[in-house]
Design a protein around this motif. Structure first.
Motif, PDB file in Angstrom:
ATOM      1  N   ARG A  50      46.514  26.791  82.671  1.00 18.04           N
ATOM      2  CA  ARG A  50      45.724  26.100  83.322  1.00 18.04           C
ATOM      3  C   ARG A  50      45.198  24.671  82.169  1.00 18.04           C
ATOM      4  O   ARG A  50      45.672  25.253  81.083  1.00 18.04           O
ATOM      5  N   THR A  51      44.576  24.537  83.109  1.00 12.28           N
ATOM      6  CA  THR A  51      44.456  22.872  82.226  1.00 12.28           C
ATOM      7  C   THR A  51      42.924  21.915  82.819  1.00 12.28           C
ATOM      8  O   THR A  51      42.952  22.408  82.932  1.00 12.28           O
ATOM      9  N   THR A  77      45.020  25.618  87.537  1.00 10.18           N
ATOM     10  CA  THR A  77      46.031  26.265  87.468  1.00 10.18           C
ATOM     11  C   THR A  77      46.778  25.115  87.570  1.00 10.18           C
ATOM     12  O   THR A  77      47.335  24.782  87.364  1.00 10.18           O
ATOM     13  N   LYS A  78      45.957  23.973  88.633  1.00 11.02           N
ATOM     14  CA  LYS A  78      47.777  23.457  89.844  1.00 11.02           C
ATOM     15  C   LYS A  78      46.440  21.754  89.932  1.00 11.02           C
ATOM     16  O   LYS A  78      45.564  22.043  90.022  1.00 11.02           O
ATOM     17  N   ALA A  81      44.343  17.348  94.270  1.00 14.34           N
ATOM     18  CA  ALA A  81      42.942  17.099  94.117  1.00 14.34           C
ATOM     19  C   ALA A  81      42.428  18.346  95.045  1.00 14.34           C
ATOM     20  O   ALA A  81      40.846  17.771  94.543  1.00 14.34           O
ATOM     21  N   ARG A  82      42.335  19.323  96.271  1.00 16.09           N
ATOM     22  CA  ARG A  82      41.885  20.012  96.637  1.00 16.09           C
ATOM     23  C   ARG A  82      41.467  20.846  95.082  1.00 16.09           C
ATOM     24  O   ARG A  82      40.487  21.737  95.017  1.00 16.09           O
ATOM     25  N   ALA A  83      42.789  21.870  94.103  1.00 15.90           N
ATOM     26  CA  ALA A  83      41.890  22.262  93.681  1.00 15.90           C
ATOM     27  C   ALA A  83      40.605  21.681  91.848  1.00 15.90           C
ATOM     28  O   ALA A  83      40.114  22.123  91.630  1.00 15.90           O
TER      29      ALA A  83
END
Length: 187
Positions: A50-51, A77-78, A81-83
């Motif tokens: 996780r960033t 986790t990604k 843009a959507r995450a």
């Protein structure tokens, strides 16, 4: 000899044969029930890193007149843009940390779902949002806090859906056209 055949006939009578069959079936069923169940295979553990990212999330002032940003840290986790947008709206639904700001939706309200197509955000507001009865200024704050949060660093506009459906309005406000930064700039 006929006595021996009569004894055999009594032993193999229809009743005795059916009873022996039922006894054998019940013994097999009892053995099947007493066997321990097969253990399921555990799911494969996939560790995803996780960033942590800082995002600007908008809330309203206590008079419900001005948009006020709050910088929040979200874990994704990604980092697409959507995450990031979904993580931002998740913390938006949780409300502000600053006690001078107001949450735009009641506590424990589900966050909207965010979809992205190119530079265009699509926000699916839960159906419960249509029943908030905020009035025009409250509804505008709801839509503008979401719009400004999503369009802070990326995207061109936000199209709103309610309960997965295209609707003409959210209470008093028109939802037929996408919202842009300019629509919420005077807040």
């Amino acid at each position: 000899m006929s006595g021996a055949l009569g004894g055999v006939a009594r032993v193999f009578s229809l009743f005795n044969v059916v009873a022996a069959g039922l006894l054998a079936t019940s013994v097999l069923a009892l053995q099947a029930v007493q066997r321990p169940p097969v253990a399921p295979t555990p799911p494969k553990l996939e560790l995803t890193e996780r960033t942590s990212l800082k995002v600007k999330v908008y809330f309203t002032d206590s008079k419900v007149q001005l948009l006020k940003p709050e910088t929040r840290t979200v874990l994704v986790t990604k980092s697409n843009a959507r995450a990031v947008a979904q993580a931002a709206l998740n913390v938006w639904a949780d409300g502000p940390y600053d006690r001078n700001l107001l949450a735009v939706v009641p506590a424990k309200t589900a966050p909207p779902k965010v979809y992205l197509r190119g530079q265009h955000f699509f926000v699916d507001l839960p159906a419960a949002y249509a029943n908030l009865r905020y009035g025009t200024s409250g509804e505008r704050m709801l839509l503008c806090t979401v719009t400004r949060t999503l369009l802070e660093d990326r995207g061109e506009d936000v199209t709103f859906l309610v309960g997965g459906e295209n609707v003409e309005s959210l209470g008093h406000l028109d939802l037929r056209e996408p919202y842009t930064r300019r629509d919420c700039a005077d807040q």
